[in-house]
Enzyme design. Structure first.
Site, PDB file in Angstrom:
ATOM      1  N   SER A   1       0.847  -1.209   0.134  1.00 20.40           N
ATOM      2  CA  SER A   1      -0.030   0.120   0.051  1.00 20.40           C
ATOM      3  C   SER A   1       0.973   1.251   0.003  1.00 20.40           C
ATOM      4  CB  SER A   1      -0.904   0.024   1.294  1.00 20.40           C
ATOM      5  OG  SER A   1      -0.228   0.058   2.341  1.00 20.40           O
TER       6      SER A   1
ATOM      7  N   LYS B   1     -13.454   3.116  -0.832  1.00 21.97           N
ATOM      8  CA  LYS B   1     -13.740   1.593  -1.325  1.00 21.97           C
ATOM      9  C   LYS B   1     -15.005   2.021  -2.056  1.00 21.97           C
ATOM     10  CE  LYS B   1     -10.024   0.901   1.396  1.00 21.97           C
ATOM     11  NZ  LYS B   1      -8.766   0.709   0.590  1.00 21.97           N
TER      12      LYS B   1
ATOM     13  N   ASP C   1      -9.670   4.272  17.949  1.00 19.33           N
ATOM     14  CA  ASP C   1     -10.568   4.321  16.798  1.00 19.33           C
ATOM     15  C   ASP C   1     -10.313   5.482  15.749  1.00 19.33           C
ATOM     16  OD1 ASP C   1     -12.797   4.065  15.076  1.00 19.33           O
ATOM     17  OD2 ASP C   1     -14.430   3.614  16.397  1.00 19.33           O
TER      18      ASP C   1
ATOM     19  N   ASP D   1      -4.486   3.017  15.180  1.00 23.47           N
ATOM     20  CA  ASP D   1      -4.903   2.027  14.555  1.00 23.47           C
ATOM     21  C   ASP D   1      -4.949   0.781  15.926  1.00 23.47           C
ATOM     22  OD1 ASP D   1      -5.361  -0.644  13.373  1.00 23.47           O
ATOM     23  OD2 ASP D   1      -5.244   0.371  11.440  1.00 23.47           O
TER      24      ASP D   1
ATOM     25  N   ALA E   1      -2.267   0.422  10.420  1.00 23.49           N
ATOM     26  CA  ALA E   1      -1.780  -0.911  10.336  1.00 23.49           C
ATOM     27  C   ALA E   1      -1.940  -1.455   8.878  1.00 23.49           C
ATOM     28  CB  ALA E   1      -2.290  -1.668  11.494  1.00 23.49           C
ATOM     29  N   PRO E   2      -0.853  -2.133   8.549  1.00 24.96           N
ATOM     30  CA  PRO E   2       0.504  -2.430   9.172  1.00 24.96           C
ATOM     31  C   PRO E   2       1.682  -1.322   9.104  1.00 24.96           C
ATOM     32  CG  PRO E   2       0.491  -3.541   6.904  1.00 24.96           C
ATOM     33  CD  PRO E   2      -0.917  -2.922   7.311  1.00 24.96           C
ATOM     34  N   GLY E   3       1.030  -0.243   8.433  1.00 23.56           N
ATOM     35  CA  GLY E   3       2.059   0.841   8.194  1.00 23.56           C
ATOM     36  C   GLY E   3       2.643   1.395   7.095  1.00 23.56           C
ATOM     37  N   GLY E   4       1.968   0.812   5.840  1.00 23.39           N
ATOM     38  CA  GLY E   4       2.258   1.137   4.557  1.00 23.39           C
ATOM     39  C   GLY E   4       2.375   2.704   4.081  1.00 23.39           C
TER      40      GLY E   4
END
Length: 364
Positions: free
Chosen positions: A198, A315, A270, A250, A231-234
């Site tokens: 990402s 999305k 959140d 996150d 997360a995961p941190g891209g």
């Protein structure tokens, strides 16, 4: 060629748009709207999974009449948008150059350069090697015919789109109006130590949604940023790699490589309810949620001054992509109507799938 047509007078046959395969219907709807705004009369042709869309006018139209309708930044689902002026069919395998040169000569237009392309499909990519080999011979043939003047600034670039081995569409890429990347796809390097793919999406977003001068002025080392749904941190990694200090929000874990930079504060919270104690320069968001919720949240952050700039991902539902984008536009418009003028840019990136990526800021 003794007589040459001024670029504005070039007789064009319509608009040619490149897109991700499977998104032809969405781009076709956008081209219909753009053509109607420009007063063009014609029709759209779009083959499913072809990677391109044609808008064809009933009568030849001077390039100058298209105005800003050829700006590739306008349609969300276009990687490239060009006014086209000829289609060359039945190209002979042993001499494809001559029919193309003849079609360019017939247009009366000179060009500053030539770019050979294919649609972004598995079938069409098989011709990419041919395009690389054929570029120099075609350029030499065009130059010999007086069609190419690389020293003349301001001339359009000739785009030759091979939709098959025997068919080429010829289009004029105007400076400042068209994407400068081949096939409209920026080349983004995927760093080996990035925590997820990402990160390439955010890198492309900076390239596609920000002008070159903006990237230097509004995206600077030392700024403070927030990453919602980190997360995961891209995306956090991409910001840190550019020298920004990041608060990553996150409940999930971040990769060790991200935390090892010592430029990240990870808060388990959140993303929809957390707010910063003081305004930040940037907020980015790639949370998986209904696009309307994300759009409303982004507008709220910008409206209340919690961030100056935001890049976020929406999305989309598979069957109502255009409608979902327009709903998000309207939600943002309503929230910012009383705040002041704003700048919203939305693009379907190469690294996007069933989603689009947007940039939002108040105009200052």
């Amino acid at each position: 060629m003794n007589q040459h047509t001024p670029a504005a007078a070039l007789a064009c046959a319509g608009l040619l748009g490149y897109c991700r395969a499977g998104f032809e219907k969405e781009l076709a709807a956008e081209l219909d709207d753009i053509a109607a705004e420009a007063g063009l009369i014609g029709y759209v042709r779009a083959e499913p999974d072809s990677g391109y869309v044609i808008y064809e006018t009933f009568e030849p139209t001077p390039l100058g009449s298209f105005g800003e309708s050829t700006d590739w930044r306008r349609p969300v689902f276009a990687r490239q948008l060009l006014p086209w002026f000829a289609r060359v069919d039945d190209l002979p395998e042993r001499d494809r150059a001559t029919p193309i040169v003849e079609a360019v000569k017939a247009s009366g237009q000179r060009f500053s350069g030539v770019m050979l392309e294919t649609p972004d499909t598995d079938e069409a990519k098989q011709r990419s090697g041919f395009c690389k080999r054929f570029t120099e011979p075609l350029a030499k043939a065009l130059e010999k015919a007086g069609c190419l003047r690389s020293s003349r600034a301001g001339l359009p670039v000739l785009h030759v789109l091979f939709t098959s081995a025997t068919t080429a569409w010829l289009a004029a890429g105007q400076p400042g109006q068209c994407s400068t990347w081949p096939m409209g796809i920026p080349r983004v390097r995927m760093p080996s130590n990035a925590p997820s793919r990402s990160t390439a999406k955010l890198s492309e977003a900076f390239m596609m949604l920000l002008e070159e001068g903006e990237r230097d002025s509004i995206l600077r080392a030392g700024q403070r940023a927030v990453d919602l749904g980190a997360a995961p941190g891209g995306w956090t990694w991409q910001l840190v790699n550019r020298g920004l200090r990041v608060t990553a929000i996150d409940n999930g874990p971040l990769r060790d490589s991200v935390m090892a930079t010592e430029m990240v504060e990870h808060l388990k919270a959140d993303g929809f309810t957390w707010r910063p104690h003081r305004p930040v320069d940037w907020m980015v968001c790639d949370m998986v949620e209904q696009p309307s919720r994300i759009a409303s949240l982004m507008a709220e952050w910008v409206a209340t001054g919690r961030c100056r700039y935001t890049i976020f991902n929406l999305k989309l539902p598979m069957k109502r992509r255009v409608e979902a984008v327009e709903q998000c536009r309207e939600l943002i418009r309503k929230r910012l109507a009383s705040v002041g003028p704003y700048d919203l840019r939305i693009k379907h990136l190469y690294h996007d799938r069933e989603e689009v990526t947007a940039f939002l800021t108040l105009k200052r």
